[in-house]
Design an enzyme around this catalytic site. Structure first.
Site, PDB file in Angstrom:
ATOM      1  N   ASN A   1       3.937   2.480  -7.676  1.00  0.00           N
ATOM      2  CA  ASN A   1       2.569   2.011  -7.893  1.00  0.00           C
ATOM      3  C   ASN A   1       1.852   3.009  -8.799  1.00  0.00           C
ATOM      4  O   ASN A   1       1.533   4.119  -8.380  1.00  0.00           O
ATOM      5  CB  ASN A   1       1.847   1.882  -6.548  1.00  0.00           C
ATOM      6  CG  ASN A   1       0.445   1.326  -6.676  1.00  0.00           C
ATOM      7  OD1 ASN A   1      -0.125   1.281  -7.758  1.00  0.00           O
ATOM      8  ND2 ASN A   1      -0.119   0.917  -5.557  1.00  0.00           N
TER       9      ASN A   1
ATOM     10  N   HIS B   1       0.051  -6.572 -10.558  1.00  0.00           N
ATOM     11  CA  HIS B   1      -0.009  -5.161 -10.204  1.00  0.00           C
ATOM     12  C   HIS B   1       1.250  -4.822  -9.422  1.00  0.00           C
ATOM     13  O   HIS B   1       1.632  -5.528  -8.480  1.00  0.00           O
ATOM     14  CB  HIS B   1      -1.252  -4.894  -9.357  1.00  0.00           C
ATOM     15  CG  HIS B   1      -1.294  -3.532  -8.748  1.00  0.00           C
ATOM     16  ND1 HIS B   1      -1.046  -2.395  -9.474  1.00  0.00           N
ATOM     17  CD2 HIS B   1      -1.526  -3.128  -7.464  1.00  0.00           C
ATOM     18  CE1 HIS B   1      -1.127  -1.345  -8.671  1.00  0.00           C
ATOM     19  NE2 HIS B   1      -1.410  -1.765  -7.447  1.00  0.00           N
TER      20      HIS B   1
ATOM     21  N   CYS C   1      -6.696   0.213  -8.596  1.00  0.00           N
ATOM     22  CA  CYS C   1      -5.539  -0.550  -9.082  1.00  0.00           C
ATOM     23  C   CYS C   1      -5.941  -1.793  -9.871  1.00  0.00           C
ATOM     24  O   CYS C   1      -5.137  -2.318 -10.651  1.00  0.00           O
ATOM     25  CB  CYS C   1      -4.644  -0.939  -7.909  1.00  0.00           C
ATOM     26  SG  CYS C   1      -3.990   0.484  -7.003  1.00  0.00           S
TER      27      CYS C   1
END
Length: 322
Positions: free
Chosen positions: A279, A249, A113
């Site tokens: 996500n 993020h 990520c």
């Protein structure tokens, strides 16, 4: 001094939209349960045969069109992904070919990520060192391919997508008023590997599925994201009061809110897209940047802070002026 200045931005999302209610058919979960714990309402899943490099190519084409350029104008491509089409070659070289780019170089960066933040730092280093003039930085993922569909704590959180930025070298005064990347801060700590990982790979002969200790990841995320953002701002001789937008993020709305609070910023200075995308790992920051510009939130001259944390654990942040 040379600055890596944003010249174009774009994104791509697969056509299939998956609302939370779809998971109610196969899991002991509900739309309310997912929203209350993550802020996610829907996400996009890639179609059968739609690969990460395909998503990346479409986002790259959008960024190039936004900049009024073509693949022939690009010196390098850096693609952040943990879900490349193959073990090798890199997905970046597939994008290079799809864009008709026959010179320069392309490579993947894998920091889960945090991948796009790492890729931006790489691109900045290439530009300020004079190794490349124009660098296409992409984040693209098909995390729907590595989900355990029986694990309600993870499979409802992730989605697929891609985003891209085109950076170009420009001479500027070397102050915090310059456009472009002003500072970067990268970190990792392999002691926390077991908090977030995929249980497959070359050593197992399987692609594996994602495993996560959500509570522990949450605890580390809030602490480390705030720390890295403060560090990057300090490197640029700036403070939280100078920030126009945080583009974090997009993993969990509670992490986003807690981090903003630790940074001393109100949520009206945070670009939030997690409700629509879930996500998307390395794709989440460039997706949010592109959507933020599309919405009219991020404007030329704005100071933007991006920060992310992912498996590794790996985390970092970038401060840039749009």
């Amino acid at each position: 001094m040379l600055r890596a200045v944003v010249k174009g931005v774009g994104h791509y999302l697969p056509e299939r939209i998956v609302p939370n209610a779809e998971f109610e058919k196969s899991l002991d979960t509900s739309d309310e349960w997912i929203r209350s714990r993550s802020g996610i309402e829907r996400r996009h899943f890639a179609a059968e045969g739609e690969t990460t490099s395909m998503l990346a190519t479409k986002a790259a084409q959008a960024a190039l069109a936004n900049a009024g350029m073509t693949g022939a104008d690009v010196d390098a491509i850096i693609l952040a992904t943990s879900t490349a089409d193959f073990t090798f070659p890199s997905a970046a070289t597939m994008v290079q070919n799809a864009l008709g780019m026959t010179k320069g170089f392309a490579y993947d960066v894998q920091a889960v990520c945090a991948g796009f933040v790492y890729a931006l730092a790489n691109a900045n280093a290439l530009i300020v060192s004079g190794q490349a003039r124009r660098v296409l930085v992409i984040g693209a993922e098909t995390f729907s391919r590595i989900m355990d569909w029986t694990d309600r704590s993870t499979c409802v959180l992730f989605g697929d997508g891609a985003g891209a930025l085109l950076l170009e070298a420009e001479d500027h005064a070397g102050t915090s008023d310059d456009p472009g990347i002003l500072s970067t801060d990268l970190n990792s700590d392999g002691r926390y590997r077991d908090l977030l990982y995929v249980d497959g790979g070359i050593s197992t002969g399987t692609s594996g599925v994602l495993r996560m200790q959500g509570r522990e990841v949450f605890r580390h995320a809030v602490e480390k994201l705030a720390e890295t953002a403060h560090a990057a701002l300090a490197k640029a001789s700036l403070g939280h009061e100078d920030v126009d937008w945080v583009v974090p993020h997009q993993a969990n709305i509670r992490i986003i809110q807690s981090t903003a609070k630790k940074l001393g910023l109100e949520m009206d200075k945070v670009v939030v897209t997690v409700q629509d995308h879930g996500n998307t790992s390395a794709a989440s920051i460039p997706l949010a940047l592109s959507v933020g510009v599309e919405r009219g939130q991020i404007k030329p001259g704005d100071l933007v802070v991006t920060e992310a944390i992912g498996g590794g654990l790996a985390w970092g942040s970038v401060v840039l002026r749009w």
